[in-house]
Design a protein around this motif. Structure first.
Motif, short mmCIF file in Angstrom:
data_model
loop_
_atom_site.label_atom_id
_atom_site.label_comp_id
_atom_site.label_asym_id
_atom_site.label_seq_id
_atom_site.Cartn_x
_atom_site.Cartn_y
_atom_site.Cartn_z
N ILE A 50 0.85 -1.20 -0.03
CA ILE A 50 -0.19 0.05 0.13
C ILE A 50 0.89 1.41 0.00
O ILE A 50 0.77 2.27 -0.85
N ALA A 51 1.81 1.41 1.13
CA ALA A 51 2.54 2.60 1.25
C ALA A 51 3.51 2.67 -0.22
O ALA A 51 3.49 3.68 -0.85
N THR A 52 3.92 1.36 -0.50
CA THR A 52 4.82 1.54 -2.18
C THR A 52 4.11 1.75 -3.10
O THR A 52 4.47 2.52 -3.75
N GLY A 53 2.77 1.26 -3.40
CA GLY A 53 2.00 1.50 -4.56
C GLY A 53 1.53 3.06 -4.71
O GLY A 53 1.57 3.67 -5.72
N VAL A 54 1.31 3.49 -3.39
CA VAL A 54 1.02 5.05 -3.45
C VAL A 54 2.13 5.85 -3.71
O VAL A 54 1.96 6.98 -4.31
N CYS A 55 3.04 5.63 -2.83
CA CYS A 55 4.13 6.76 -2.96
C CYS A 55 4.96 6.66 -4.12
O CYS A 55 5.41 7.69 -4.50
N ALA A 56 5.17 5.49 -4.90
CA ALA A 56 5.51 5.49 -6.05
C ALA A 56 4.98 6.63 -7.14
O ALA A 56 5.51 6.88 -8.25
N ARG A 57 3.85 6.78 -7.06
CA ARG A 57 2.94 7.95 -7.82
C ARG A 57 3.17 9.39 -7.29
O ARG A 57 2.50 10.19 -7.85
N PRO A 203 -15.19 10.30 -4.90
CA PRO A 203 -14.83 9.19 -5.51
C PRO A 203 -14.06 8.06 -4.93
O PRO A 203 -13.12 8.57 -4.37
N THR A 204 -14.45 6.96 -4.93
CA THR A 204 -14.06 5.73 -4.01
C THR A 204 -13.56 4.65 -4.82
O THR A 204 -14.41 4.19 -5.55
N THR A 205 -12.37 3.93 -4.42
CA THR A 205 -12.16 2.79 -5.06
C THR A 205 -11.49 1.97 -4.12
O THR A 205 -10.93 2.24 -3.25
N VAL A 206 -11.93 0.54 -4.21
CA VAL A 206 -11.84 -0.44 -3.15
C VAL A 206 -10.67 -1.51 -3.94
O VAL A 206 -11.01 -1.82 -5.03
N VAL A 207 -9.46 -1.60 -3.45
CA VAL A 207 -8.75 -2.39 -4.02
C VAL A 207 -7.94 -3.45 -3.07
O VAL A 207 -8.23 -3.42 -1.93
N ASP A 208 -7.45 -4.44 -3.78
CA ASP A 208 -6.66 -5.50 -2.96
C ASP A 208 -5.37 -4.99 -2.63
O ASP A 208 -4.51 -4.59 -3.25
N GLY A 209 -5.27 -4.68 -1.31
CA GLY A 209 -4.28 -4.00 -0.92
C GLY A 209 -2.99 -4.92 -0.55
O GLY A 209 -1.86 -4.37 -0.38
N ASN A 210 -2.97 -6.10 -0.99
CA ASN A 210 -1.79 -6.92 -1.07
C ASN A 210 -1.30 -7.32 -2.61
O ASN A 210 -0.36 -7.79 -2.79
N ASP A 211 -1.98 -6.32 -3.33
CA ASP A 211 -1.45 -6.32 -4.81
C ASP A 211 -0.83 -5.05 -5.03
O ASP A 211 -1.57 -4.09 -5.27
N VAL A 212 0.49 -4.90 -5.13
CA VAL A 212 1.13 -3.61 -5.17
C VAL A 212 0.55 -2.90 -6.79
O VAL A 212 0.65 -1.44 -6.66
N GLN A 236 -9.76 2.41 -0.56
CA GLN A 236 -9.82 1.49 0.47
C GLN A 236 -9.14 0.30 0.10
O GLN A 236 -9.44 -0.41 -0.85
N ALA A 237 -7.77 0.02 0.88
CA ALA A 237 -7.31 -1.10 0.27
C ALA A 237 -7.14 -2.11 1.52
O ALA A 237 -6.76 -2.14 2.61
N HIS A 238 -7.38 -3.25 0.89
CA HIS A 238 -7.82 -4.46 1.83
C HIS A 238 -6.67 -5.12 2.43
O HIS A 238 -6.00 -5.67 1.24
N THR A 239 -6.22 -5.52 3.50
CA THR A 239 -5.07 -5.93 3.63
C THR A 239 -5.24 -6.64 5.08
O THR A 239 -6.29 -6.87 5.52
N TYR A 240 -3.90 -7.29 5.63
CA TYR A 240 -4.09 -7.63 6.97
C TYR A 240 -2.84 -7.68 7.71
O TYR A 240 -1.52 -7.83 6.95
N ARG A 241 -2.98 -7.24 9.13
CA ARG A 241 -1.95 -6.93 9.98
C ARG A 241 -1.18 -8.31 10.38
O ARG A 241 -1.56 -8.88 11.12
N ILE A 242 -0.19 -8.55 9.87
CA ILE A 242 0.41 -9.88 10.04
C ILE A 242 0.99 -9.95 11.63
O ILE A 242 0.71 -10.99 12.42
N GLN A 243 1.83 -8.89 11.99
CA GLN A 243 2.25 -8.96 13.32
C GLN A 243 1.12 -8.34 14.18
O GLN A 243 0.18 -8.16 13.83
N GLY A 244 1.40 -8.21 15.54
CA GLY A 244 0.54 -7.91 16.51
C GLY A 244 0.44 -6.16 16.19
O GLY A 244 1.02 -5.78 15.47
N HIS A 245 -0.45 -5.83 17.08
CA HIS A 245 -0.50 -4.38 17.35
C HIS A 245 0.88 -3.68 17.33
O HIS A 245 1.08 -2.83 16.75
N LEU A 246 1.71 -4.23 18.38
CA LEU A 246 3.02 -4.15 18.63
C LEU A 246 3.78 -5.03 18.98
O LEU A 246 3.11 -6.18 19.36
#
Lengths: 329, 323
Positions: A50-57, A203-212, A236-246
Motif C-alpha cells: 500500500i505505501a509502496t504503490g501509493v508513494c511510487a505515484r 470518488p472511491t476505489t476499493v482495491v486488493d491492498g496486497n497487490d502492489v 480503501q485497500a484491503h490487507t491484513y496485519r500480520i504482526q501484532g498491534h505492537l
C-alpha cells in the motif's frame, strides 16, 4: 480512463521498495524481541504494497501523513533507512534526533509530515496541507494514510466534509488491516468504511491492498484527479496485519488472544512481497537478479543498523532548544 | 497616537499582516461576518483564498493549522470562544504543541490561534472559561494576553510574523476598551512585561481582562495612602520572570490577579516562581485573586461574585500591604 500497466522497470522498483520495507521491519522485529529498542514498535509487515504503490505515484514535494505504523510510509516516500533506524534506536543521528522514535519518524524535506502516535491524528494535518496547497494555487497533493481503526474517529467525518466541500487536492488511503489495536474492526465498526466517503460524494476505489500493482493503478488515478483540482479521492485497500498491534504484545495480553493463528497463516499465503516476486519471475526476471537485489537490501539494512548502533545517544539538553523556533523552553 | 477600541486594533493588525504577507490566511467559524468583530471586512479586502468560513468542526480546525503551516502558509485560526479550544484540543495538545520537538525541529508552525475568554456576559459556564492555564502547561505553545488595544495590535503582529504556535487570548468583555494605539507599523515583543504604574507598598501583577480592575484597585489604594506597583506580564509563555521577580523584590508584598479558576492557575504558577526566586525579599504571603474553583454560573449576580473586581483586588492588596 484506461488503466495504466507498469513497465518492467517499474515492477522491479515496486518490488525493491517493498522488499526494503520488509527487511527493515524484520530486522526491527528481531531487535525488538532482543530488547534492543527502548520503545514500542508497530510493524508494517504484510501491508508493504500500500505505501509502496501509493508513494511510487508521488513527487518528493507532495505531502503525506502517516500513522503509528509508519515505517513503511517513511521508506516508501524516500526516507533514509539509516536515519530511520538511528531514530528508532534513540540516537542523535536519528531523523528526529532521537526525540520522536518509532511512532514519529518524519522527514519534512521529503514531504513526510510524520508518523503519528494519535490514531486519526493525520487526517486534519493532511487536510490542512491540502487547503494550503489549494489556497496558494500550488500543484502538490496531500495524502492521508490511515487505518480502519482511525476511520471511527469523528475527525475523519469532519475531514471528508471539508475536503469534498472545498475540492481539496487530498487522497485518503484507508489501509484496512482488519484490526483496531487488539480488537477486530468488524466487532466495533458499522457498515463499510468506504461508504462513509461515498456519502460525501468522494470518488472511491476499493482495491486488493496486497497487490502492489492494483494499489499503484488506483493511486495513480486518484492522485491525478486530486492534482488536477477535481477534489479528493478515497482508496480503501484491503490487507491484513500480520504482526501484532505492537511487538512483544504477548507480554501484556497475559495469554488472551484476539485472533486465531490459522487466520494469520491464511493471509501469509497472500503475502504482497511474494506475490510481486512471482509476478516478476513470470515476466522473465531472472531469479539470480532478485537474489542479488535481496542481498543488496540486506546490506542496506545492516549498514543502517550499524550506523544506529555506532551513533551517539540522543542529547537530552537538545529538548530545551527544540520546543520553539528561536526561543528556549 | 490615536484612541481606539481593542477590537478595531486587532482588526488593523490582521489587515496589515495580511497585506504585508500573502501567505497569511485566516479561517474559522463565522469569520466572514465576524461575530467578535475582529475579522470583519477581511473578506472584501482579501477574498476567500485568504479568509473563509469553516464548518463547526474544531478538531479539524486546529489540526488543519498544523498541516497548512507545513505546506507553507501562516495560519490564523479563529476559535471564537476559548471553550471551543477544548473540542479542538487533540491537535492543540498532541500535534501543535509537540511536533516541533518530536520531529527533531523539522516542523515549523507559524500558527496564531485567536480565542475569546472569560465571563461577565451571562453566557454560562460553556462560554465563559479562561482556559489558558491548560495551554500554558502544554509546553510547546506561546500564550499572549493583551490588556490594551496597543498591546493587542502589537502582540498579534508579533504572533503572526513568528514561527511558533501562539494563542492570542482576547479578553471577551474588553472588546470595547479604549486606549492609545501608536500610528504606523509596530510590534510588541513576547516575554517582556510592562510596568503600568510604579509604587512602593505592594506589587499587583495582572494581565488580560484583569488589568482594568487592577488599575481601578490601584487608584482606590492610592486614596487610602497605599502606593501600588502594577505590572502586566503581557505574555504568559514566554513569561518575563525577571521583571516579575524584580517587582516582587521591590515591595516584598505581592498580589496576583487572574481570571482563571484558582487551582493550577497562572496566578498559582507565578506565586510558585516568586516563592522560589524572591523568597528572601517577601514580607508577606503572596496572595492570589482568582475565580473560585467553580464553573461560571449564568446569573449576573452569581457571575459578579466569582470574577475578580476592583473591590476584591483592593481589599486583598490592602491586607497584603498592611500584613
Amino acid at each position: 480512463m484506461p488503466t495504466t500497466e507498469p513497465t518492467k522497470d517499474q515492477l522491479l522498483a515496486l518490488y525493491e521498495r517493498m522488499l526494503l520495507i520488509r527487511r527493515m521491519e524484520e530486522r526491527l522485529r528481531a531487535d525488538a524481541a532482543a530488547g534492543n529498542l527502548p520503545g514500542a514498535v508497530h510493524l508494517y509487515i504484510g501491508q508493504e504494497a500500500i505505501a509502496t504503490g501509493v508513494c511510487a505515484r508521488l513527487r518528493d514535494t507532495d505531502l503525506i501523513t502517516s500513522t503509528h505504523r509508519g515505517h513503511g510510509h517513511f521508506l516508501a516516500k524516500g526516507g533514509d533507512p539509516k536515519a530511520m533506524m538511528a531514530e528508532i534506536w534513540a540516537k542523535r543521528t536519528g531523523i528526529c534526533k532521537g526525540m520522536g522514535g518509532s511512532m514519529h519518524v518524519a522527514d519534512f524535506s521529503k514531504g513526510i509530515l510524520g508518523a503519528n502516535g494519535i490514531v486519526g491524528g493525520g487526517f486534519a494535518i493532511a487536510t490542512g496541507a491540502a487547503l494550503a496547497i489549494k489556497l496558494t494555487h500550488d500543484t502538490r497533493v496531500s495524502v492521508a494514510f490511515f487505518g480502519d481503526g482511525a476511520a471511527n474517529q469523528g475527525v475523519f467525518m469532519e475531514c471528508l466534509n471539508v475536503s469534498s466541500l472545498w475540492k481539496l487536492p487530498l487522497v485518503f488511503v484507508c489501509e484496512h488491516n482488519q484490526f483496531s489495536e487488539f480488537t477486530p474492526s468488524v466487532d466495533i465498526t458499522s457498515g463499510d468504511i468506504a461508504d462513509r466517503a461515498r456519502a460525501f460524494k468522494i470518488p472511491t476505489t476499493v482495491v486488493d491492498g496486497n497487490d502492489v500493482v492494483a494499489v499503484w493503478q488506483a493511486a495513480g488515478e486518484a492522485i491525478e484527479r486530486a492534482r488536477s483540482g477535481d477534489g479528493p479521492c478515497f482508496i480503501q485497500a484491503h490487507t491484513y496485519r500480520i504482526q501484532g498491534h505492537l511487538e512483544a504484545e504477548d507480554l501484556f495480553l497475559a495469554g488472551g488472544k484476539y485472533r486465531e493463528k490459522q487466520e494469520i497463516d491464511e493471509w501469509r499465503k497472500r503475502d504482497p512481497v511474494e506475490r510481486q516476486k512471482q509476478r516478476l519471475l513470470a515476466a522473465g526476471v531472472r531469479p539470480d537478479d532478485l537474489q542479488a537485489m535481496d542481498a543488496r537490501i540486506a546490506r542496506t539494512v545492516e549498514q543502517a543498523v550499524q550506523f544506529a548502533q555506532e551513533s551517539e545517544p540522543a542529547d537530552p539538553e537538545l529538548a530545551f532548544d527544540l520546543m520553539f523556533v528561536g526561543q528556549k523552553a | 497616537m490615536a484612541r481606539k477600541r481593542m477590537i478595531p486594533a486587532i482588526n488593523e493588525a490582521l489587515v496589515e499582516e495580511m497585506s504585508r504577507d500573502p501567505k497569511v490566511i485566516v479561517y474559522g467559524e463565522d469569520v466572514e461576518l465576524a461575530i467578535m468583530g475582529d475579522t470583519r471586512g477581511l473578506l472584501d479586502k482579501f477574498g476567500r483564498d485568504r479568509i473563509r468560513n469553516t464548518p463547526i468542526c474544531e478538531a479539524t480546525l486546529t489540526g488543519m493549522a498544523v498541516g497548512a503551516a507545513a505546506a507553507g502558509c501562516r495560519v490564523v485560526v479563529h476559535m471564537m470562544f476559548s471553550n471551543f479550544l477544548y473540542t479542538g484540543f487533540d491537535a492543540i495538545a498532541n500535534q501543535m504543541a509537540k511536533l516541533r520537538l518530536m520531529t527533531g525541529g523539522q516542523a515549523v508552525m507559524p500558527i496564531t490561534v485567536i480565542a475569546s475568554y472569560g465571563g461577565g456576559g451571562s453566557n454560562a459556564a460553556q462560554h465563559s472559561d479562561s482556559g489558558y492555564p491548560a495551554l500554558v502547561n502544554l509546553g510547546g505553545v506561546n500564550v499572549v494576553m493583551p490588556a490594551t488595544p496597543a498591546d493587542a495590535k502589537g502582540l498579534l503582529k508579533t504572533a503572526i510574523r513568528g514561527n511558533n504556535p501562539t494563542f492570542f487570548m482576547e479578553a471577551g468583555g474588553r472588546g470595547g476598551e479604549m486606549g492609545e494605539v501608536p500610528d504606523g507599523d509596530y510590534t510588541v515583543p513576547f516575554g517582556k512585561a510592562a510596568t503600568v504604574r510604579e509604587g512602593k507598598d505592594v506589587t499587583i501583577i495582572a494581565f488580560g481582562s484583569m488589568l482594568k480592575p487592577a488599575v481601578e484597585a490601584a487608584k482606590k489604594l492610592e486614596s487610602s495612602g497605599i502606593e501600588a506597583e502594577l505590572i502586566d506580564p503581557r505574555t504568559l509563555v514566554p513569561l518575563d520572570e525577571e521583571a516579575l521577580v524584580a517587582a516582587a523584590r521591590k515591595t516584598g508584598r505581592v498580589v496576583i490577579v487572574d481570571e482563571a479558576r484558582d487551582r493550577c492557575s497562572v496566578a498559582s504558577h507565578i506565586a510558585a516562581v516568586l516563592a522560589d526566586k524572591a523568597f528572601g525579599s517577601l514580607k508577606a504571603p503572596v496572595k492570589r485573586v482568582t475565580v473560585p474553583n467553580v464553573c461560571m454560573p449564568y446569573a449576573p449576580n452569581a457571575e459578579k461574585r466569582m470574577i475578580p473586581d476592583a473591590d476584591r483586588i483592593a481589599r486583598v492588596a490592602t491586607e497584603t500591604a498592611r500584613a
